[in-house]
Design an enzyme around this catalytic site. Structure first.
Site, PDB file in Angstrom:
ATOM      1  N   ASP A   1     -34.035  11.467  -7.437  1.00 30.58           N
ATOM      2  CA  ASP A   1     -33.746  12.610  -8.349  1.00 30.58           C
ATOM      3  C   ASP A   1     -32.556  13.311  -8.408  1.00 30.58           C
ATOM      4  OD1 ASP A   1     -34.685  14.318 -10.578  1.00 30.58           O
ATOM      5  OD2 ASP A   1     -35.313  15.756  -9.011  1.00 30.58           O
TER       6      ASP A   1
ATOM      7  N   HIS B   1     -30.826   9.372 -17.621  1.00 27.62           N
ATOM      8  CA  HIS B   1     -31.952   9.205 -18.074  1.00 27.62           C
ATOM      9  C   HIS B   1     -33.114  10.048 -17.491  1.00 27.62           C
ATOM     10  CE1 HIS B   1     -30.809   5.324 -20.588  1.00 27.62           C
ATOM     11  NE2 HIS B   1     -30.278   5.045 -19.300  1.00 27.62           N
TER      12      HIS B   1
ATOM     13  N   CYS C   1     -25.295   1.812 -21.811  1.00 25.69           N
ATOM     14  CA  CYS C   1     -25.720   1.765 -20.657  1.00 25.69           C
ATOM     15  C   CYS C   1     -24.406   1.259 -19.625  1.00 25.69           C
ATOM     16  CB  CYS C   1     -27.128   1.285 -20.180  1.00 25.69           C
ATOM     17  SG  CYS C   1     -28.383   2.165 -20.593  1.00 25.69           S
TER      18      CYS C   1
HETATM   19 NI    NI Z   1     -28.855   3.725 -19.080  1.00 25.32          NI
END
Ligand code: NI
Length: 136
Positions: free
Chosen positions: A80, A42, A34
């Site tokens: 989004d 994600h 990450c």
């Molecule tokens: Ni991540």
């Protein structure tokens, strides 16, 4: 009668977890994949729970159309397909971990949903990893 009504939603977003004071190596040690400097995405699954008392006249806890609209404006339209670090104001200084994203979503909804209701935010970052925040 206290009851909880829930609505599910979904958004995709990119992030990078890092502390700018740390080297890329230390960031990778702490945040793993990450911390990829090139970002990654994600598929976030969201469940918003609203807890309160049913209106005896209507039999409703909350008009779910209104809850749907708040989730759309405060979460989906806002996050989004965004790069959370660069495009979402709350994450300019705050690491966009799943914990902090749930915290930000809770606060944005808290500003909209009448105070007589308690709010619970469940946020999945992966199908197996999720957090629950109740404003405590
Ligand atoms: Ni991540």
């Amino acid at each position: 009668m206290r009851i909880k009504a829930c609505r599910k939603a979904h958004f995709n977003a990119a992030h990078r977890l890092y502390k700018k004071e740390w080297s890329d190596k230390k960031n990778e040690e702490v945040f793993g994949k990450c911390s990829n400097p090139k970002y990654h995405g994600h598929n976030y699954e969201l469940i918003v729970g609203v807890v309160g008392t049913v209106d005896p006249e209507t039999g409703f806890l909350i008009d779910l159309k209104i809850l749907k609209e708040y989730i759309k404006t405060e979460v989906e339209d806002y996050m989004d397909h965004k790069n959370l670090n660069e495009e979402v104001e709350e994450f300019r200084e705050l690491n966009p971990t799943v914990e902090n994203i749930a915290f930000v979503i809770w606060n944005r909804l808290r500003d909209k949903i009448p105070i007589r209701y308690d709010i619970e935010v469940t946020l999945y970052e992966t199908p197996r990893n999720f957090v629950i925040y109740k404003g405590e």
